[in-house]
Scaffold this motif. Structure first.
Motif, PDB file in Angstrom:
ATOM      1  N   VAL A  57       5.594 -29.434  21.009  1.00  0.00           N
ATOM      2  CA  VAL A  57       6.032 -30.460  20.060  1.00  0.00           C
ATOM      3  C   VAL A  57       5.584 -30.084  18.644  1.00  0.00           C
ATOM      4  O   VAL A  57       4.420 -29.761  18.436  1.00  0.00           O
ATOM      5  N   GLY A  58       6.495 -30.124  17.689  1.00  0.00           N
ATOM      6  CA  GLY A  58       6.153 -29.716  16.310  1.00  0.00           C
ATOM      7  C   GLY A  58       5.752 -28.261  16.317  1.00  0.00           C
ATOM      8  O   GLY A  58       4.695 -27.872  15.815  1.00  0.00           O
ATOM      9  N   ARG A 118       0.127 -29.312  18.596  1.00  0.00           N
ATOM     10  CA  ARG A 118      -1.049 -28.890  17.806  1.00  0.00           C
ATOM     11  C   ARG A 118      -0.766 -29.094  16.317  1.00  0.00           C
ATOM     12  O   ARG A 118       0.282 -28.641  15.824  1.00  0.00           O
ATOM     13  N   PHE A 119      -1.695 -29.731  15.628  1.00  0.00           N
ATOM     14  CA  PHE A 119      -1.592 -29.997  14.184  1.00  0.00           C
ATOM     15  C   PHE A 119      -0.299 -30.752  13.851  1.00  0.00           C
ATOM     16  O   PHE A 119       0.372 -30.451  12.867  1.00  0.00           O
ATOM     17  N   VAL A 120       0.053 -31.703  14.700  1.00  0.00           N
ATOM     18  CA  VAL A 120       1.274 -32.490  14.480  1.00  0.00           C
ATOM     19  C   VAL A 120       0.937 -33.986  14.415  1.00  0.00           C
ATOM     20  O   VAL A 120       1.233 -34.651  13.426  1.00  0.00           O
ATOM     21  N   LEU A 121       0.285 -34.501  15.472  1.00  0.00           N
ATOM     22  CA  LEU A 121       0.072 -35.951  15.535  1.00  0.00           C
ATOM     23  C   LEU A 121      -0.771 -36.454  14.377  1.00  0.00           C
ATOM     24  O   LEU A 121      -0.609 -37.587  13.933  1.00  0.00           O
ATOM     25  N   MET A 122      -1.665 -35.598  13.855  1.00  0.00           N
ATOM     26  CA  MET A 122      -2.523 -36.034  12.733  1.00  0.00           C
ATOM     27  C   MET A 122      -1.699 -36.400  11.497  1.00  0.00           C
ATOM     28  O   MET A 122      -2.179 -37.108  10.624  1.00  0.00           O
ATOM     29  N   HIS A 123      -0.465 -35.904  11.451  1.00  0.00           N
ATOM     30  CA  HIS A 123       0.391 -36.177  10.291  1.00  0.00           C
ATOM     31  C   HIS A 123       1.346 -37.345  10.555  1.00  0.00           C
ATOM     32  O   HIS A 123       2.142 -37.673   9.678  1.00  0.00           O
ATOM     33  N   LEU A 124       1.311 -37.911  11.754  1.00  0.00           N
ATOM     34  CA  LEU A 124       2.343 -38.890  12.120  1.00  0.00           C
ATOM     35  C   LEU A 124       1.767 -40.290  12.310  1.00  0.00           C
ATOM     36  O   LEU A 124       0.618 -40.438  12.741  1.00  0.00           O
ATOM     37  N   PRO A 140       4.332 -35.285  37.204  1.00  0.00           N
ATOM     38  CA  PRO A 140       3.123 -35.479  38.010  1.00  0.00           C
ATOM     39  C   PRO A 140       2.438 -34.144  38.282  1.00  0.00           C
ATOM     40  O   PRO A 140       3.094 -33.161  38.634  1.00  0.00           O
ATOM     41  N   GLY A 141       1.127 -34.113  38.069  1.00  0.00           N
ATOM     42  CA  GLY A 141       0.364 -32.879  38.260  1.00  0.00           C
ATOM     43  C   GLY A 141       0.302 -32.015  37.007  1.00  0.00           C
ATOM     44  O   GLY A 141      -0.477 -31.064  36.945  1.00  0.00           O
ATOM     45  N   GLY A 142       1.125 -32.330  36.014  1.00  0.00           N
ATOM     46  CA  GLY A 142       1.169 -31.533  34.780  1.00  0.00           C
ATOM     47  C   GLY A 142       0.114 -31.982  33.774  1.00  0.00           C
ATOM     48  O   GLY A 142      -0.650 -32.922  34.024  1.00  0.00           O
ATOM     49  N   VAL A 143       0.081 -31.281  32.636  1.00  0.00           N
ATOM     50  CA  VAL A 143      -0.963 -31.570  31.649  1.00  0.00           C
ATOM     51  C   VAL A 143      -0.381 -31.854  30.256  1.00  0.00           C
ATOM     52  O   VAL A 143       0.641 -31.288  29.873  1.00  0.00           O
ATOM     53  N   LEU A 144      -1.084 -32.729  29.555  1.00  0.00           N
ATOM     54  CA  LEU A 144      -0.815 -32.990  28.139  1.00  0.00           C
ATOM     55  C   LEU A 144      -1.987 -32.409  27.355  1.00  0.00           C
ATOM     56  O   LEU A 144      -3.153 -32.706  27.664  1.00  0.00           O
ATOM     57  N   VAL A 145      -1.681 -31.564  26.372  1.00  0.00           N
ATOM     58  CA  VAL A 145      -2.725 -30.907  25.572  1.00  0.00           C
ATOM     59  C   VAL A 145      -2.453 -31.198  24.095  1.00  0.00           C
ATOM     60  O   VAL A 145      -1.375 -30.872  23.582  1.00  0.00           O
ATOM     61  N   LEU A 146      -3.434 -31.819  23.442  1.00  0.00           N
ATOM     62  CA  LEU A 146      -3.292 -32.194  22.042  1.00  0.00           C
ATOM     63  C   LEU A 146      -4.352 -31.483  21.211  1.00  0.00           C
ATOM     64  O   LEU A 146      -5.523 -31.455  21.591  1.00  0.00           O
ATOM     65  N   GLY A 147      -3.925 -30.917  20.093  1.00  0.00           N
ATOM     66  CA  GLY A 147      -4.892 -30.279  19.196  1.00  0.00           C
ATOM     67  C   GLY A 147      -4.704 -30.788  17.789  1.00  0.00           C
ATOM     68  O   GLY A 147      -3.570 -30.937  17.318  1.00  0.00           O
ATOM     69  N   ASP A 148      -5.790 -31.107  17.109  1.00  0.00           N
ATOM     70  CA  ASP A 148      -5.698 -31.546  15.723  1.00  0.00           C
ATOM     71  C   ASP A 148      -7.000 -31.249  15.000  1.00  0.00           C
ATOM     72  O   ASP A 148      -7.987 -30.842  15.620  1.00  0.00           O
ATOM     73  N   ALA A 149      -6.980 -31.480  13.712  1.00  0.00           N
ATOM     74  CA  ALA A 149      -8.126 -31.086  12.888  1.00  0.00           C
ATOM     75  C   ALA A 149      -9.260 -32.104  12.973  1.00  0.00           C
ATOM     76  O   ALA A 149      -9.028 -33.309  12.987  1.00  0.00           O
ATOM     77  N   VAL A 150     -10.480 -31.572  13.036  1.00  0.00           N
ATOM     78  CA  VAL A 150     -11.663 -32.427  12.864  1.00  0.00           C
ATOM     79  C   VAL A 150     -12.296 -32.058  11.526  1.00  0.00           C
ATOM     80  O   VAL A 150     -12.567 -30.893  11.254  1.00  0.00           O
ATOM     81  N   ASP A 151     -12.507 -33.065  10.721  1.00  0.00           N
ATOM     82  CA  ASP A 151     -13.074 -32.866   9.383  1.00  0.00           C
ATOM     83  C   ASP A 151     -14.588 -32.887   9.480  1.00  0.00           C
ATOM     84  O   ASP A 151     -15.161 -33.782  10.087  1.00  0.00           O
ATOM     85  N   LEU A 152     -15.247 -31.911   8.861  1.00  0.00           N
ATOM     86  CA  LEU A 152     -16.707 -31.856   8.924  1.00  0.00           C
ATOM     87  C   LEU A 152     -17.335 -32.056   7.546  1.00  0.00           C
ATOM     88  O   LEU A 152     -18.508 -31.772   7.349  1.00  0.00           O
ATOM     89  N   THR A 153     -16.527 -32.555   6.597  1.00  0.00           N
ATOM     90  CA  THR A 153     -17.088 -32.864   5.278  1.00  0.00           C
ATOM     91  C   THR A 153     -17.560 -34.317   5.284  1.00  0.00           C
ATOM     92  O   THR A 153     -16.979 -35.177   4.635  1.00  0.00           O
ATOM     93  N   GLY A 178       0.590 -39.901   5.080  1.00  0.00           N
ATOM     94  CA  GLY A 178       0.008 -40.625   6.210  1.00  0.00           C
ATOM     95  C   GLY A 178      -0.908 -39.807   7.099  1.00  0.00           C
ATOM     96  O   GLY A 178      -1.350 -40.293   8.149  1.00  0.00           O
ATOM     97  N   THR A 179      -1.211 -38.578   6.702  1.00  0.00           N
ATOM     98  CA  THR A 179      -2.123 -37.755   7.498  1.00  0.00           C
ATOM     99  C   THR A 179      -3.457 -38.487   7.669  1.00  0.00           C
ATOM    100  O   THR A 179      -4.003 -39.021   6.704  1.00  0.00           O
ATOM    101  N   ASP A 180      -3.959 -38.505   8.911  1.00  0.00           N
ATOM    102  CA  ASP A 180      -5.226 -39.185   9.164  1.00  0.00           C
ATOM    103  C   ASP A 180      -5.948 -38.484  10.309  1.00  0.00           C
ATOM    104  O   ASP A 180      -5.523 -38.559  11.459  1.00  0.00           O
ATOM    105  N   VAL A 181      -7.043 -37.801   9.968  1.00  0.00           N
ATOM    106  CA  VAL A 181      -7.774 -37.084  11.031  1.00  0.00           C
ATOM    107  C   VAL A 181      -8.971 -37.895  11.526  1.00  0.00           C
ATOM    108  O   VAL A 181      -9.691 -37.436  12.408  1.00  0.00           O
ATOM    109  N   SER A 182      -9.151 -39.100  10.978  1.00  0.00           N
ATOM    110  CA  SER A 182     -10.363 -39.852  11.316  1.00  0.00           C
ATOM    111  C   SER A 182     -10.392 -40.261  12.789  1.00  0.00           C
ATOM    112  O   SER A 182     -11.448 -40.463  13.367  1.00  0.00           O
ATOM    113  N   TRP A 183      -9.236 -40.396  13.356  1.00  0.00           N
ATOM    114  CA  TRP A 183      -9.187 -40.862  14.741  1.00  0.00           C
ATOM    115  C   TRP A 183      -9.123 -39.700  15.753  1.00  0.00           C
ATOM    116  O   TRP A 183      -9.163 -39.924  16.962  1.00  0.00           O
TER     117      TRP A 183
END
Ligand SMILES: C[S@@+](CC[C@H](N)C(=O)[O-])C[C@H]1O[C@@H](n2cnc3c(N)ncnc32)[C@H](O)[C@@H]1O
Length: 271
Positions: A57-58, A118-124, A140-153, A178-183
């Motif tokens: 996705v994205g 990856r790096f998609v949902l944080m912008h949505l 069923p039996g499959g996987v969902l894998v999500l990747g996004d940024a974690v801010d360390l500032t 609307g980018t939001d990495v806080s969550w």
């Protein structure tokens, strides 16, 4: 601490990160260079391989989609993006390309053994709804894998040209698109709430070395988001230029934002 601004009404790829702007594909590829080995290793560890039908996705420039096919040997990858110009340039056997908006209520491209974003949902907007929606697309039996940024500032990070500009970037992108990495750290619990099991997560923080792909990625990202950064009032042009020089100076000594990857499995036998 200042209150978070209202999320913007603009969208990724319009005011900022326009795919038609020269060099946008290269910017995405710098990020891919940093993280693709790690992402591929995780997807393979989760079982991605022969027989798997996957949804990316994205998908951006399609580096993960292509490596799933060429290295992991999955059967097919449906690479979805709002703008598929980068995906269309290098066809690979098994790669299907779909131009679509994943936030559209009728986005339902089928069921997949792997759904990756990856790096998609944080912008949505509407992340919880989207995570539930993506979980629905996992067989069923499959996987969902999500990747996004974690801010360390964090507030405790010292005030340097780097941290000042990074904070302005997150605030500016939030106001503009609307980018939001806080969550992002709550991904594991959101995956659990979406009915997935065996939920786990990991974080990778690449070293910020001068001339490294991650440094080039941030420099390019700052250049493209200069206007939203200036609009926050936190920085001026001189501060952005100082941060660009600082990043390349060998004295930056800061933590990059990292990639949080979280995953969960759809229980077998569940529809
Ligand atoms: C930062 S890039 C990440 C690309 C790729 N996933 C990666 O990690 O290299 C974000 C991608 O998401 C796409 N995108 C943004 N909003 C989207 C939407 N609503 N529907 C589909 N794709 C979207 C953008 O066009 C862009 O290609």
């Amino acid at each position: 601490m200042t209150a978070a601004p209202d999320p913007g009404s603009g969208r990724y790829g319009e005011a900022v990160f326009r795919p038609g702007q020269a060099g946008e594909g290269e910017r995405i590829d710098y990020g891919a260079l940093v993280y693709d080995d790690l992402t591929l290793a995780r997807l393979r560890a989760l079982g991605a391989g022969p027989g798997w039908r996957c949804l990316d996705v994205g998908a951006g420039t399609g580096t993960v989609s292509r490596r799933l096919l060429e290295e992991a040997g999955v059967s097919s990858v449906l690479a979805v993006d709002r703008d598929v110009r980068f995906l269309a340039t290098r066809p690979v056997r098994g790669l299907e390309v779909l131009e679509a908006d994943v936030t559209a209520p009728d986005f339902a491209p089928g069921r997949f053994r792997l759904v990756h974003a990856r790096f998609v949902l944080m912008h949505l907007p509407e992340r919880e709804r989207l995570i539930a929606r993506l979980a629905d697309l996992v067989e069923p039996g499959g996987v969902l894998v999500l990747g996004d940024a974690v801010d360390l500032t964090s507030d405790r990070a010292p005030e340097t040209p780097y941290t000042v500009v990074m904070r302005a970037m997150w605030e500016g992108l939030r106001a503009a698109i609307g980018t939001d990495v806080s969550w992002v750290p709550s991904y594991p619990s959101l995956l659990h709430d979406a009915g997935l099991t065996d939920v786990a997560a990991e974080i990778h923080v690449p070293p910020l070395e001068p001339g490294s792909p991650i440094s080039r990625f941030w420099a390019d990202t700052w250049r493209r988001s200069r206007q939203p950064m200036l609009a926050t009032g936190r920085v001026d042009d001189a501060a952005v230029d100082a941060a660009l020089a600082h990043l390349d100076s060998g004295t930056c000594a800061a933590l990059s934002a990292g990639l949080l990857t979280a995953w969960g499995r759809k229980p077998a036998g569940e529809g």
